[in-house]
Design a protein around this motif. Structure first.
Motif, PDB file in Angstrom:
ATOM      1  N   ASP A 189       0.819  -1.212   0.000  1.00 17.87           N
ATOM      2  CA  ASP A 189       0.000   0.000   0.000  1.00 17.87           C
ATOM      3  C   ASP A 189       0.859   1.272   0.000  1.00 17.87           C
ATOM      4  O   ASP A 189       0.371   2.351  -0.298  1.00 17.87           O
ATOM      5  N   PHE A 190       2.123   1.114   0.339  1.00 20.87           N
ATOM      6  CA  PHE A 190       3.053   2.247   0.376  1.00 20.87           C
ATOM      7  C   PHE A 190       4.042   2.194  -0.786  1.00 20.87           C
ATOM      8  O   PHE A 190       5.071   2.855  -0.766  1.00 20.87           O
ATOM      9  N   GLY A 191       3.726   1.376  -1.774  1.00 20.12           N
ATOM     10  CA  GLY A 191       4.583   1.272  -2.947  1.00 20.12           C
ATOM     11  C   GLY A 191       5.826   0.427  -2.722  1.00 20.12           C
ATOM     12  O   GLY A 191       6.730   0.429  -3.540  1.00 20.12           O
ATOM     13  N   ILE A 192       5.861  -0.293  -1.616  1.00 13.93           N
ATOM     14  CA  ILE A 192       7.003  -1.166  -1.329  1.00 13.93           C
ATOM     15  C   ILE A 192       6.643  -2.559  -1.822  1.00 13.93           C
ATOM     16  O   ILE A 192       5.773  -3.227  -1.264  1.00 13.93           O
ATOM     17  N   ASN A 193       7.285  -2.957  -2.906  1.00 13.38           N
ATOM     18  CA  ASN A 193       6.984  -4.255  -3.502  1.00 13.38           C
ATOM     19  C   ASN A 193       7.842  -5.343  -2.870  1.00 13.38           C
ATOM     20  O   ASN A 193       8.983  -5.550  -3.253  1.00 13.38           O
ATOM     21  N   VAL A 194       7.259  -5.987  -1.899  1.00  9.66           N
ATOM     22  CA  VAL A 194       7.905  -7.100  -1.225  1.00  9.66           C
ATOM     23  C   VAL A 194       7.023  -8.315  -1.453  1.00  9.66           C
ATOM     24  O   VAL A 194       5.808  -8.251  -1.241  1.00  9.66           O
ATOM     25  N   ALA A 195       7.629  -9.381  -1.888  1.00  9.38           N
ATOM     26  CA  ALA A 195       6.857 -10.612  -2.075  1.00  9.38           C
ATOM     27  C   ALA A 195       6.300 -11.055  -0.726  1.00  9.38           C
ATOM     28  O   ALA A 195       6.954 -10.875   0.306  1.00  9.38           O
ATOM     29  N   PRO A 196       5.086 -11.594  -0.715  1.00 10.22           N
ATOM     30  CA  PRO A 196       4.537 -12.083   0.554  1.00 10.22           C
ATOM     31  C   PRO A 196       5.498 -13.092   1.196  1.00 10.22           C
ATOM     32  O   PRO A 196       6.033 -13.964   0.518  1.00 10.22           O
ATOM     33  N   LEU A 197       5.705 -12.923   2.476  1.00 12.49           N
ATOM     34  CA  LEU A 197       6.606 -13.821   3.206  1.00 12.49           C
ATOM     35  C   LEU A 197       5.832 -15.073   3.613  1.00 12.49           C
ATOM     36  O   LEU A 197       5.712 -15.409   4.782  1.00 12.49           O
ATOM     37  N   SER A 198       5.311 -15.749   2.596  1.00 15.28           N
ATOM     38  CA  SER A 198       4.411 -16.877   2.812  1.00 15.28           C
ATOM     39  C   SER A 198       5.100 -18.103   3.417  1.00 15.28           C
ATOM     40  O   SER A 198       4.419 -19.024   3.851  1.00 15.28           O
ATOM     41  N   PHE A 199       6.407 -18.078   3.481  1.00 15.47           N
ATOM     42  CA  PHE A 199       7.129 -19.191   4.100  1.00 15.47           C
ATOM     43  C   PHE A 199       7.145 -19.071   5.629  1.00 15.47           C
ATOM     44  O   PHE A 199       7.510 -20.012   6.333  1.00 15.47           O
ATOM     45  N   LEU A 200       6.745 -17.923   6.173  1.00 14.31           N
ATOM     46  CA  LEU A 200       6.865 -17.688   7.615  1.00 14.31           C
ATOM     47  C   LEU A 200       5.852 -18.421   8.507  1.00 14.31           C
ATOM     48  O   LEU A 200       6.232 -18.869   9.592  1.00 14.31           O
ATOM     49  N   PRO A 201       4.582 -18.567   8.125  1.00 19.65           N
ATOM     50  CA  PRO A 201       3.642 -19.188   9.065  1.00 19.65           C
ATOM     51  C   PRO A 201       4.066 -20.554   9.625  1.00 19.65           C
ATOM     52  O   PRO A 201       3.989 -20.747  10.845  1.00 19.65           O
ATOM     53  N   PRO A 202       4.559 -21.478   8.818  1.00 19.14           N
ATOM     54  CA  PRO A 202       4.971 -22.734   9.452  1.00 19.14           C
ATOM     55  C   PRO A 202       6.187 -22.560  10.360  1.00 19.14           C
ATOM     56  O   PRO A 202       6.345 -23.295  11.338  1.00 19.14           O
ATOM     57  N   ILE A 203       7.013 -21.571  10.058  1.00 15.65           N
ATOM     58  CA  ILE A 203       8.188 -21.317  10.908  1.00 15.65           C
ATOM     59  C   ILE A 203       7.743 -20.739  12.239  1.00 15.65           C
ATOM     60  O   ILE A 203       8.161 -21.205  13.307  1.00 15.65           O
ATOM     61  N   TYR A 204       6.870 -19.723  12.193  1.00 14.45           N
ATOM     62  CA  TYR A 204       6.483 -19.156  13.483  1.00 14.45           C
ATOM     63  C   TYR A 204       5.555 -20.070  14.268  1.00 14.45           C
ATOM     64  O   TYR A 204       5.537 -20.029  15.495  1.00 14.45           O
ATOM     65  N   ALA A 205       4.825 -20.936  13.591  1.00 14.97           N
ATOM     66  CA  ALA A 205       4.047 -21.947  14.312  1.00 14.97           C
ATOM     67  C   ALA A 205       4.984 -22.932  15.015  1.00 14.97           C
ATOM     68  O   ALA A 205       4.747 -23.325  16.161  1.00 14.97           O
ATOM     69  N   THR A 206       6.063 -23.292  14.335  1.00 11.00           N
ATOM     70  CA  THR A 206       7.071 -24.172  14.944  1.00 11.00           C
ATOM     71  C   THR A 206       7.717 -23.495  16.147  1.00 11.00           C
ATOM     72  O   THR A 206       7.953 -24.140  17.181  1.00 11.00           O
ATOM     73  N   ILE A 207       7.976 -22.207  16.027  1.00  7.18           N
ATOM     74  CA  ILE A 207       8.550 -21.465  17.155  1.00  7.18           C
ATOM     75  C   ILE A 207       7.587 -21.478  18.342  1.00  7.18           C
ATOM     76  O   ILE A 207       8.018 -21.613  19.494  1.00  7.18           O
TER      77      ILE A 207
END
Length: 180
Positions: free
Chosen positions: A35-53
Motif C-alpha cells: 500500500d506504500f509502494g514497497i513491492n515485497v513478495a509475501p513472506l508466505s514461508f513464515l507461518p509454518p516457521i512461526y508456528a514451529t517457534i
C-alpha cells in the motif's frame, strides 16, 4: 541494585511495553507494505516457521518447569530466557508476514468453525494478557523474590503455555486455506 528498586525500575517500562506491543501489532497488522509502494513478495514461508517457534516455546516452558521442580535453577533460567526470545522472534515474524500478505480466511464450516474462532479469540486475548505477566514474573526472579516469582508463575505458566499451544493449533487449522 536493591531488589525492590529493581522491580520499581521495571514497573513503568513493563506497563508501557504491555500497551505498546498490542497496539503496534494491531496497527502493523492493518498495514500492507504494498500500500506504500514497497513491492515485497509475501513472506508466505513464515507461518509454518512461526508456528514451529510456538511449539518450541511450549516445549521450553514445560522443560523449564521440569527443571525447576528438579531444583535446577540454572537450566530453568536458560530455558525461560529462551522461551522469551522465541516469543519475540515469533512476534517479529508474525508481524512481517501480515505486513506482506493478504489475510487468510478460515474456510472450515460447521462446528469446527466455532472451535477455530474460540481458539483464535482466546489465543489473541491471552497473548495480550501474557505480556505483562511474563515480564513481571521474569523481573521478580531477577530481583531474587522467588516466593513472589513462584506465585505469579503459577498463573503465568498455564496461560503462556495455552498461548503457545493454541498458536500451533490455530496454524494447523488455517494452514489448508493459505494461498499458494
Amino acid at each position: 541494585m536493591e531488589n525492590s528498586n529493581l522491580e520499581k525500575k521495571f514497573k513503568t517500562p513493563i506497563i508501557l511495553v504491555s500497551i505498546i506491543i498490542p497496539v503496534a501489532v494491531v496497527l502493523l497488522f492493518s498495514i500492507r507494505l504494498k500500500d506504500f509502494g514497497i513491492n515485497v513478495a509475501p513472506l508466505s514461508f513464515l507461518p509454518p516457521i512461526y508456528a514451529t517457534i510456538n511449539g518450541i516455546t511450549a516445549a521450553l516452558l514445560v522443560s523449564a518447569v521440569v527443571a525447576i521442580k528438579k531444583g535446577n535453577r540454572a537450566v530453568h533460567e536458560k530455558l525461560m530466557t529462551s522461551a522469551i526470545v522465541c516469543s519475540v522472534v515469533f512476534l517479529l515474524m508474525y508481524v512481517a508476514y501480515h505486513m506482506t500478505a493478504d489475510p487468510t480466511k478460515f474456510g472450515g464450516e460447521g462446528a469446527i468453525k466455532y472451535v477455530y474462532f474460540f481458539l483464535l479469540l482466546t489465543h489473541i486475548a491471552l497473548s495480550v494478557t501474557i505480556i505483562p505477566l511474563v515480564l513481571f514474573t521474569y523481573v521478580k526472579a531477577l530481583a531474587g523474590q522467588f516466593d513472589n516469582h513462584k506465585k505469579l508463575a503459577k498463573i503465568t505458566f498455564p496461560l503462556w503455555l495455552y498461548v503457545a499451544v493454541t498458536g500451533v493449533v490455530v496454524y494447523l487449522m488455517i494452514a489448508p486455506y493459505y494461498a499458494n
